[in-house]
Design a protein around this motif. Structure first.
Motif, PDB file in Angstrom:
ATOM      1  N   LEU A 236      43.329  40.704  43.619  1.00  0.00           N
ATOM      2  CA  LEU A 236      43.261  39.967  42.363  1.00  0.00           C
ATOM      3  C   LEU A 236      43.281  38.460  42.610  1.00  0.00           C
ATOM      4  CD1 LEU A 236      43.199  40.921  39.373  1.00  0.00           C
ATOM      5  CD2 LEU A 236      45.624  40.423  39.274  1.00  0.00           C
ATOM      6  N   TYR A 237      43.967  38.059  43.681  1.00  0.00           N
ATOM      7  CA  TYR A 237      44.026  36.642  44.060  1.00  0.00           C
ATOM      8  C   TYR A 237      42.788  36.239  44.875  1.00  0.00           C
ATOM      9  CZ  TYR A 237      45.644  32.406  46.457  1.00  0.00           C
ATOM     10  OH  TYR A 237      45.743  31.132  46.961  1.00  0.00           O
ATOM     11  N   ALA A 238      42.389  37.064  45.842  1.00  0.00           N
ATOM     12  CA  ALA A 238      41.380  36.651  46.812  1.00  0.00           C
ATOM     13  C   ALA A 238      39.944  37.016  46.419  1.00  0.00           C
ATOM     14  CB  ALA A 238      41.695  37.267  48.180  1.00  0.00           C
ATOM     15  N   ALA A 239      39.755  38.160  45.757  1.00  0.00           N
ATOM     16  CA  ALA A 239      38.388  38.607  45.473  1.00  0.00           C
ATOM     17  C   ALA A 239      37.605  37.634  44.592  1.00  0.00           C
ATOM     18  CB  ALA A 239      38.411  40.004  44.850  1.00  0.00           C
ATOM     19  N   PRO A 240      38.193  37.069  43.506  1.00  0.00           N
ATOM     20  CA  PRO A 240      37.418  36.100  42.722  1.00  0.00           C
ATOM     21  C   PRO A 240      36.978  34.888  43.538  1.00  0.00           C
ATOM     22  CG  PRO A 240      39.319  36.834  41.478  1.00  0.00           C
ATOM     23  CD  PRO A 240      39.489  37.364  42.863  1.00  0.00           C
ATOM     24  N   ARG A 241      37.772  34.481  44.496  1.00  0.00           N
ATOM     25  CA  ARG A 241      37.380  33.357  45.352  1.00  0.00           C
ATOM     26  C   ARG A 241      36.206  33.722  46.244  1.00  0.00           C
ATOM     27  NH1 ARG A 241      42.146  32.359  43.593  1.00  0.00           N
ATOM     28  NH2 ARG A 241      43.028  30.260  43.621  1.00  0.00           N
ATOM     29  N   ARG A 242      36.211  34.967  46.736  1.00  0.00           N
ATOM     30  CA  ARG A 242      35.076  35.415  47.534  1.00  0.00           C
ATOM     31  C   ARG A 242      33.813  35.464  46.682  1.00  0.00           C
ATOM     32  NH1 ARG A 242      33.840  39.714  51.064  1.00  0.00           N
ATOM     33  NH2 ARG A 242      32.624  38.050  51.974  1.00  0.00           N
ATOM     34  N   VAL A 243      33.957  35.967  45.462  1.00  0.00           N
ATOM     35  CA  VAL A 243      32.799  36.039  44.561  1.00  0.00           C
ATOM     36  C   VAL A 243      32.265  34.633  44.279  1.00  0.00           C
ATOM     37  CG1 VAL A 243      32.060  36.632  42.217  1.00  0.00           C
ATOM     38  CG2 VAL A 243      33.496  38.222  43.525  1.00  0.00           C
ATOM     39  N   ALA A 244      33.167  33.690  43.992  1.00  0.00           N
ATOM     40  CA  ALA A 244      32.739  32.316  43.712  1.00  0.00           C
ATOM     41  C   ALA A 244      32.043  31.692  44.926  1.00  0.00           C
ATOM     42  CB  ALA A 244      33.943  31.471  43.302  1.00  0.00           C
ATOM     43  N   ALA A 258      34.863  39.132  37.349  1.00  0.00           N
ATOM     44  CA  ALA A 258      36.000  39.822  37.972  1.00  0.00           C
ATOM     45  C   ALA A 258      36.776  40.632  36.940  1.00  0.00           C
ATOM     46  CB  ALA A 258      36.909  38.810  38.661  1.00  0.00           C
ATOM     47  N   SER A 259      36.941  40.081  35.738  1.00  0.00           N
ATOM     48  CA  SER A 259      37.669  40.801  34.694  1.00  0.00           C
ATOM     49  C   SER A 259      36.933  42.064  34.277  1.00  0.00           C
ATOM     50  CB  SER A 259      37.878  39.900  33.474  1.00  0.00           C
ATOM     51  OG  SER A 259      38.770  38.860  33.773  1.00  0.00           O
ATOM     52  N   VAL A 264      36.798  47.736  34.071  1.00  0.00           N
ATOM     53  CA  VAL A 264      36.112  49.028  34.185  1.00  0.00           C
ATOM     54  C   VAL A 264      36.924  49.984  35.051  1.00  0.00           C
ATOM     55  CG1 VAL A 264      34.078  50.160  35.167  1.00  0.00           C
ATOM     56  CG2 VAL A 264      33.788  48.129  33.749  1.00  0.00           C
ATOM     57  N   GLY A 265      37.442  49.464  36.167  1.00  0.00           N
ATOM     58  CA  GLY A 265      38.272  50.302  37.019  1.00  0.00           C
ATOM     59  C   GLY A 265      39.509  50.799  36.305  1.00  0.00           C
ATOM     60  N   GLY A 311      34.750  46.703  44.951  1.00  0.00           N
ATOM     61  CA  GLY A 311      36.035  46.865  45.616  1.00  0.00           C
ATOM     62  C   GLY A 311      37.200  46.544  44.690  1.00  0.00           C
ATOM     63  N   SER A 312      37.080  45.456  43.922  1.00  0.00           N
ATOM     64  CA  SER A 312      38.130  45.104  42.962  1.00  0.00           C
ATOM     65  C   SER A 312      38.305  46.189  41.910  1.00  0.00           C
ATOM     66  CB  SER A 312      37.786  43.776  42.279  1.00  0.00           C
ATOM     67  OG  SER A 312      37.830  42.721  43.192  1.00  0.00           O
ATOM     68  N   ALA A 313      37.180  46.721  41.419  1.00  0.00           N
ATOM     69  CA  ALA A 313      37.246  47.773  40.407  1.00  0.00           C
ATOM     70  C   ALA A 313      37.916  49.023  40.966  1.00  0.00           C
ATOM     71  CB  ALA A 313      35.843  48.107  39.914  1.00  0.00           C
ATOM     72  N   THR A 314      37.609  49.375  42.206  1.00  0.00           N
ATOM     73  CA  THR A 314      38.210  50.564  42.824  1.00  0.00           C
ATOM     74  C   THR A 314      39.717  50.391  42.981  1.00  0.00           C
ATOM     75  OG1 THR A 314      36.152  50.958  44.027  1.00  0.00           O
ATOM     76  CG2 THR A 314      38.114  52.096  44.821  1.00  0.00           C
TER      77      THR A 314
END
Length: 367
Positions: A236-244, A258-259, A264-265, A311-314
């Protein structure tokens, strides 16, 4: 007189209670992720580095972990209603300090105080929902908590854009919107006073509930919940930064994507809750653990933003599902009089992951 059609459409008591309690828990969880995408602005406003500003997230997790036993004890004599009242009061105090604090230490202290109150509401929600033996009410609370935590990314980014980064620190105050119906449910869920409840054996010299901690069913459920939670809140902390970094999106765009993925997950976790009885306890636990490991690998190493979001959704799916599904095994072998304590400690394991996840992600991804 209700017709068959209206009766079919009317929500069951367990479902109605679950929805109210989910709305109580969701803003508390929103406090975890709400400031995530506003941390660069918070760092500039507090004159600290972005890594140091991450304490605004870590302190919230620590506050929830510490506040879980403290608020449970404070409201214990008056049942879940006492915990709800104490939690609401502490949230208000913490939010006021967070909004007015002139520096990072006081802001972090306000966040921790606010989180302690949120922990009280979270524990009370699960204690009240635990009266539903079908598992649906705890499942709805778990999904509500997950939805709050995941939607907080987008809500926090939008609130920061409109009102400034400090406003993201006050999102847990939204729990107060359902305070009155939650108190009504808490009153109904209060255990009756009788010979068993009035003459429970006391162990004042015992600092920990060792009978609960020794139970193998509780240890297995709480240990798995700790692992799922740590992975989830690290992502939740790191994945949005990777996406950005992979897309160049703005904070609001990243927060929205990300939300949606994690939401969805969280929603799909209801299908896992429904399928769990057919799968059996062992297969369900293996599925939860495998899903968390797969989520961490996808979000950490995939070179495409879409796969990072999957991955975040899973992770959101298995964490929300686990929070609902593992509550029963955590208390199943214990006497009913110890269920409240076991649920509080089970939630403590989850909340330790809330605190550890962002700290672990910062340690692994920071400079």
């Amino acid at each position: 007189m209700a017709t068959p059609l209206t009766a079919a459409r009317a929500p069951t008591p367990a479902k109605h209670a679950g929805l109210v309690l989910a709305l109580l828990a969701a803003p508390a969880a929103m406090g975890v992720s709400g400031p995530t995408l506003a941390l660069p602005e918070a760092a500039r406003g507090l004159a600290v580095s972005p890594g140091t500003a991450a304490w605004l997230l870590t302190a919230y997790g620590i506050g929830m972990a510490v506040g879980t036993p403290l608020l449970s004890a404070a409201g214990g004599r008056r049942g879940p209603a006492g915990t709800v009242r104490a939690g609401a009061a502490v949230i208000v105090l913490g939010a006021a300090l967070s909004l007015a604090a002139p520096n990072l230490p006081l802001t972090v202290a306000g966040r921790a105080l606010e989180a302690a109150g949120a922990a009280g509401l979270n524990v009370a929600a699960f204690q009240i929902a635990g009266r539903d033996r079908s598992g649906r009410a705890p499942g709805l609370v778990a999904i509500g908590s997950a939805v709050g935590g995941t939607s907080g990314l987008f809500v926090g980014a939008a609130v920061a854009g409109a009102l400034g980064w400090r406003a993201t620190l006050a999102l847990p105050l939204l729990s107060l919107l359902v305070l009155i119906p939650a108190l009504r449910l808490a009153g109904r869920a209060a255990p009756e006073t009788g010979p068993e409840s009035g003459h429970r054996p006391r162990t004042p010299g015992l600092p920990l509930p060792l009978d609960v901690l020794r139970d193998p069913g509780f240890r297995a459920a709480a240990g798995l919940m700790l692992a799922l939670s740590t992975v989830n809140f690290a992502l939740l902390y790191a994945a949005p930064r990777r996406v950005a970094s992979l897309t160049g999106w703005t904070g609001v765009e990243t927060g929205a994507a990300a939300s949606i993925a994690t939401l969805v997950g969280a929603v799909l976790s209801w299908q896992l809750v429904r399928a769990a009885p057919a799968l059996g306890s062992r297969r369900t636990r293996l599925l939860l653990a495998a899903g968390s490991v797969t989520a961490a690998a996808l979000a950490s190493f995939a070179p495409w933003a879409a796969v990072v979001l999957i991955g975040s959704a899973t992770s959101s799916l298995v964490t929300a599902g686990g929070q609902g599904l593992l509550t029963g095994p955590a208390t199943g072998r214990l006497p009913e009089a110890r269920h409240g304590t076991a649920i509080g400690l089970f939630n403590l394991a989850f909340l330790i992951g809330v605190a550890a996840g962002p700290a672990l992600a910062e340690a692994l991804t920071g400079p």
